[in-house]
Write an enzyme that holds these catalytic residues in place. Structure first.
Site, PDB file in Angstrom:
ATOM      1  N   CYS A   7       0.861  -1.195   0.000  1.00  0.00           N
ATOM      2  CA  CYS A   7       0.000   0.000   0.000  1.00  0.00           C
ATOM      3  C   CYS A   7       0.894   1.241   0.000  1.00  0.00           C
ATOM      4  O   CYS A   7       1.691   1.454   0.916  1.00  0.00           O
ATOM      5  CB  CYS A   7      -0.931   0.021   1.208  1.00  0.00           C
ATOM      6  SG  CYS A   7      -1.833   1.596   1.335  1.00  0.00           S
ATOM      7  N   CYS A  10       0.452   3.510   3.064  1.00  0.00           N
ATOM      8  CA  CYS A  10       1.065   2.915   4.265  1.00  0.00           C
ATOM      9  C   CYS A  10       2.573   3.164   4.249  1.00  0.00           C
ATOM     10  O   CYS A  10       3.178   3.457   5.293  1.00  0.00           O
ATOM     11  CB  CYS A  10       0.784   1.420   4.342  1.00  0.00           C
ATOM     12  SG  CYS A  10      -0.854   0.994   4.977  1.00  0.00           S
ATOM     13  N   ASP A  32      -0.139  16.218  -2.396  1.00  0.00           N
ATOM     14  CA  ASP A  32      -0.485  15.340  -3.516  1.00  0.00           C
ATOM     15  C   ASP A  32       0.595  15.465  -4.605  1.00  0.00           C
ATOM     16  O   ASP A  32       1.050  16.565  -4.928  1.00  0.00           O
ATOM     17  CB  ASP A  32      -1.862  15.713  -4.083  1.00  0.00           C
ATOM     18  CG  ASP A  32      -2.434  14.612  -4.951  1.00  0.00           C
ATOM     19  OD1 ASP A  32      -3.407  13.965  -4.539  1.00  0.00           O
ATOM     20  OD2 ASP A  32      -1.886  14.375  -6.058  1.00  0.00           O
ATOM     21  N   HIS A  48      -4.299   1.332   8.162  1.00  0.00           N
ATOM     22  CA  HIS A  48      -4.762   1.036   6.812  1.00  0.00           C
ATOM     23  C   HIS A  48      -6.249   0.715   6.806  1.00  0.00           C
ATOM     24  O   HIS A  48      -6.686  -0.283   7.377  1.00  0.00           O
ATOM     25  CB  HIS A  48      -3.999  -0.134   6.181  1.00  0.00           C
ATOM     26  CG  HIS A  48      -4.486  -0.431   4.793  1.00  0.00           C
ATOM     27  ND1 HIS A  48      -4.005   0.230   3.681  1.00  0.00           N
ATOM     28  CD2 HIS A  48      -5.454  -1.270   4.347  1.00  0.00           C
ATOM     29  CE1 HIS A  48      -4.648  -0.205   2.613  1.00  0.00           C
ATOM     30  NE2 HIS A  48      -5.534  -1.119   2.984  1.00  0.00           N
ATOM     31  N   ASN A  87     -13.071  10.409  -2.012  1.00  0.00           N
ATOM     32  CA  ASN A  87     -13.665   9.503  -2.979  1.00  0.00           C
ATOM     33  C   ASN A  87     -13.739   8.112  -2.373  1.00  0.00           C
ATOM     34  O   ASN A  87     -12.774   7.633  -1.780  1.00  0.00           O
ATOM     35  CB  ASN A  87     -12.816   9.469  -4.256  1.00  0.00           C
ATOM     36  CG  ASN A  87     -12.767  10.819  -4.953  1.00  0.00           C
ATOM     37  OD1 ASN A  87     -13.779  11.513  -5.041  1.00  0.00           O
ATOM     38  ND2 ASN A  87     -11.598  11.214  -5.439  1.00  0.00           N
ATOM     39  N   HIS A  98      -6.368   3.425   0.241  1.00  0.00           N
ATOM     40  CA  HIS A  98      -6.057   3.717   1.647  1.00  0.00           C
ATOM     41  C   HIS A  98      -6.737   5.068   1.851  1.00  0.00           C
ATOM     42  O   HIS A  98      -6.417   6.044   1.136  1.00  0.00           O
ATOM     43  CB  HIS A  98      -4.534   3.789   1.852  1.00  0.00           C
ATOM     44  CG  HIS A  98      -4.097   4.152   3.236  1.00  0.00           C
ATOM     45  ND1 HIS A  98      -3.129   3.433   3.930  1.00  0.00           N
ATOM     46  CD2 HIS A  98      -4.459   5.172   4.058  1.00  0.00           C
ATOM     47  CE1 HIS A  98      -2.934   3.996   5.122  1.00  0.00           C
ATOM     48  NE2 HIS A  98      -3.730   5.060   5.214  1.00  0.00           N
ATOM     49  N   HIS A 100      -8.098   8.591   2.157  1.00  0.00           N
ATOM     50  CA  HIS A 100      -7.434   9.896   2.136  1.00  0.00           C
ATOM     51  C   HIS A 100      -8.471  10.979   1.902  1.00  0.00           C
ATOM     52  O   HIS A 100      -9.373  10.835   1.092  1.00  0.00           O
ATOM     53  CB  HIS A 100      -6.336   9.956   1.069  1.00  0.00           C
ATOM     54  CG  HIS A 100      -6.767   9.435  -0.263  1.00  0.00           C
ATOM     55  ND1 HIS A 100      -6.888   8.083  -0.539  1.00  0.00           N
ATOM     56  CD2 HIS A 100      -7.124  10.071  -1.399  1.00  0.00           C
ATOM     57  CE1 HIS A 100      -7.300   7.919  -1.780  1.00  0.00           C
ATOM     58  NE2 HIS A 100      -7.459   9.118  -2.323  1.00  0.00           N
ATOM     59  N   HIS A 102      -8.886  14.671   0.547  1.00  0.00           N
ATOM     60  CA  HIS A 102      -8.225  15.704  -0.247  1.00  0.00           C
ATOM     61  C   HIS A 102      -8.595  17.071   0.328  1.00  0.00           C
ATOM     62  O   HIS A 102      -9.771  17.339   0.578  1.00  0.00           O
ATOM     63  CB  HIS A 102      -8.731  15.699  -1.698  1.00  0.00           C
ATOM     64  CG  HIS A 102      -8.456  14.447  -2.479  1.00  0.00           C
ATOM     65  ND1 HIS A 102      -7.454  14.370  -3.421  1.00  0.00           N
ATOM     66  CD2 HIS A 102      -9.066  13.239  -2.492  1.00  0.00           C
ATOM     67  CE1 HIS A 102      -7.463  13.162  -3.988  1.00  0.00           C
ATOM     68  NE2 HIS A 102      -8.442  12.457  -3.431  1.00  0.00           N
TER      69      HIS A 102
HETATM   70  P1  AMP Z   1      -8.054   9.280  -5.332  1.00  0.00           P
HETATM   71  O1  AMP Z   1      -8.172   9.297  -6.830  1.00  0.00           O
HETATM   72  O2  AMP Z   1      -9.158  10.004  -4.612  1.00  0.00           O
HETATM   73  O3  AMP Z   1      -7.853   7.868  -4.811  1.00  0.00           O
HETATM   74  O4  AMP Z   1      -6.753  10.116  -4.986  1.00  0.00           O
HETATM   75  C1  AMP Z   1      -5.480   9.549  -4.997  1.00  0.00           C
HETATM   76  C2  AMP Z   1      -4.513  10.697  -5.007  1.00  0.00           C
HETATM   77  O5  AMP Z   1      -3.241  10.224  -4.624  1.00  0.00           O
HETATM   78  C3  AMP Z   1      -4.361  11.377  -6.359  1.00  0.00           C
HETATM   79  O6  AMP Z   1      -4.705  12.751  -6.243  1.00  0.00           O
HETATM   80  C4  AMP Z   1      -2.883  11.171  -6.686  1.00  0.00           C
HETATM   81  O7  AMP Z   1      -2.311  12.264  -7.369  1.00  0.00           O
HETATM   82  C5  AMP Z   1      -2.283  10.981  -5.315  1.00  0.00           C
HETATM   83  N1  AMP Z   1      -1.033  10.236  -5.281  1.00  0.00           N
HETATM   84  C6  AMP Z   1      -0.721   9.090  -5.951  1.00  0.00           C
HETATM   85  N2  AMP Z   1       0.532   8.702  -5.660  1.00  0.00           N
HETATM   86  C7  AMP Z   1       1.026   9.612  -4.765  1.00  0.00           C
HETATM   87  C8  AMP Z   1       2.284   9.773  -4.095  1.00  0.00           C
HETATM   88  N3  AMP Z   1       3.301   8.900  -4.249  1.00  0.00           N
HETATM   89  N4  AMP Z   1       2.433  10.822  -3.272  1.00  0.00           N
HETATM   90  C9  AMP Z   1       1.428  11.726  -3.110  1.00  0.00           C
HETATM   91  N5  AMP Z   1       0.229  11.625  -3.705  1.00  0.00           N
HETATM   92  C10 AMP Z   1       0.028  10.593  -4.535  1.00  0.00           C
HETATM   93 ZN    ZN Z   2      -2.462   1.546   3.492  1.00  0.00          ZN
END
Ligand code: AMP
Ligand code: ZN
Length: 114
Positions: A7, A10, A32, A48, A87, A98, A100, A102
């Site tokens: 993950c 994680c 992000d 997680h 989302n 995992h 999150h 925004h």
């Molecule tokens: P979601 O589409 O709501 O699942 O959002 C996932 C978010 O994670 C997206 O906005 C990606 O740009 C962001 N994301 C993906 N990989 C990373 C990373 N390594 N570091 C920071 N953000 C990331």
């Molecule tokens: Zn996780």
């Protein structure tokens, strides 16, 4: 705290990659990697949980902390106007499984979201 194998978030929370801008006992926050606004921060549980569909009564404090942390970071960034998005599920646009939250700010947003 239980981490899931493979993950991405994680691993970030564990300090294996990326830099967290905020950490406490329940949550962590980082920027992000593909910002959709001048300010785009992700606030995640240390534990997680794949999505908000897994929230249960024992996560009440955690769910509150996610929101309080978003408000705190927005305040620290000087944002009076911002959008919070979580989302849940592929059809809603979730791509990292995992939880999150925004926190987006620094531009005008449309409604309804696409
Ligand atoms: P979601 O589409 O709501 O699942 O959002 C996932 C978010 O994670 C997206 O906005 C990606 O740009 C962001 N994301 C993906 N990989 C990373 C990373 N390594 N570091 C920071 N953000 C990331
Ligand atoms: Zn996780």
């Amino acid at each position: 705290m239980a981490a899931a194998d493979n993950c991405l978030f994680c691993r970030i929370v564990a300090g294996e990659m990326g830099a967290c801008i905020y950490e406490d006992d329940l949550v962590a926050a980082f920027e992000d990697i593909q910002p959709q606004a001048p300010h785009h921060t992700l606030i995640v549980p240390r534990e997680h949980l794949a999505s908000s569909a897994e929230f249960a009564p024992q996560h009440e404090a955690l769910a509150g902390r996610l929101l309080l942390t978003a408000a705190r970071l927005a305040r620290e960034k000087g944002l009076e106007s911002y959008r919070l998005v979580m989302n849940c599920g592929e059809e809603a646009g979730q791509s990292v499984f995992h939880i999150h939250l925004h926190m987006l700010g620094g531009r005008t947003f449309g409604w309804p979201p696409g």
